[in-house]
Design a protein around this motif. Structure first.
Motif, short mmCIF file in Angstrom:
data_model
loop_
_atom_site.label_atom_id
_atom_site.label_comp_id
_atom_site.label_asym_id
_atom_site.label_seq_id
_atom_site.Cartn_x
_atom_site.Cartn_y
_atom_site.Cartn_z
N ALA A 1 46.24 44.24 44.41
CA ALA A 1 46.50 45.12 43.54
C ALA A 1 45.32 45.83 43.15
CB ALA A 1 47.17 44.78 41.95
N LEU A 2 43.96 45.33 43.01
CA LEU A 2 42.96 46.00 42.81
C LEU A 2 42.28 46.84 44.07
CD1 LEU A 2 41.04 43.31 40.61
CD2 LEU A 2 41.56 45.51 39.92
N ASP B 1 50.40 35.50 41.95
CA ASP B 1 49.46 34.52 42.72
C ASP B 1 48.03 35.34 42.85
OD1 ASP B 1 49.35 36.14 44.93
OD2 ASP B 1 51.63 35.03 45.38
N ALA B 2 47.08 34.69 43.42
CA ALA B 2 45.79 35.30 43.19
C ALA B 2 45.45 36.77 44.29
CB ALA B 2 44.56 34.14 43.54
N ALA B 3 46.41 36.40 45.58
CA ALA B 3 46.34 37.29 46.63
C ALA B 3 46.75 38.48 46.14
CB ALA B 3 47.15 36.47 47.80
N GLU B 4 48.18 38.34 45.31
CA GLU B 4 48.88 39.60 44.72
C GLU B 4 47.71 40.24 43.92
OE1 GLU B 4 52.98 40.64 42.56
OE2 GLU B 4 52.25 38.68 42.56
N ALA B 5 47.18 39.70 42.91
CA ALA B 5 46.19 40.35 41.92
C ALA B 5 45.00 40.94 42.87
CB ALA B 5 45.66 39.02 41.09
N ARG B 6 44.39 40.25 43.89
CA ARG B 6 43.49 41.00 44.58
C ARG B 6 43.84 42.09 45.34
NH1 ARG B 6 42.54 35.39 46.07
NH2 ARG B 6 43.40 35.75 48.11
N ALA C 1 44.19 40.39 36.67
CA ALA C 1 43.11 41.34 37.50
C ALA C 1 42.58 42.18 36.38
CB ALA C 1 44.17 42.18 38.40
N ARG C 2 41.35 42.48 36.80
CA ARG C 2 40.39 43.60 35.78
C ARG C 2 39.73 44.46 36.82
NH1 ARG C 2 40.87 42.21 30.68
NH2 ARG C 2 41.49 40.04 29.86
N ASP C 3 39.42 45.69 36.55
CA ASP C 3 38.86 46.58 37.34
C ASP C 3 37.40 46.47 37.24
OD1 ASP C 3 38.17 48.01 35.23
OD2 ASP C 3 39.67 49.73 35.56
#
Length: 80
Positions: A70-71, A63-68, A50-52
């Protein structure tokens, strides 16, 4: 050269607004709220990065859902 449009999107809450995430390329998502870019999530060999909004790495997630999420949660924090 042809362009393929992926139809993958997800909505989560961010700072009281609905954040929309679009998979613009296989394994690469961009997120925004109305009028604001949240950042990107990219699939890597060991997880999802994940990048801001400024391209600064926020973290690596399983997983992708967790990264999304977090942002999106980061955007909801005061001062962001």
């Amino acid at each position: 050269m042809s362009m393929t449009m992926l139809e993958s999107q997800d909505r989560v809450r961010a700072g009281g607004e609905s954040a929309t995430w679009h998979e613009v390329e296989k394994g690469f998502w961009v997120g925004n709220t109305p009028g604001r870019f949240l950042g990107t999530v990219e699939s890597g060999t060991a997880g999802y990065i994940a990048r801001d909004h400024a391209g600064v790495r926020v973290g690596k997630y399983s997983d992708a859902a967790e990264a999304r999420a977090a942002l999106s949660e980061r955007d909801a924090e005061p001062g962001n």
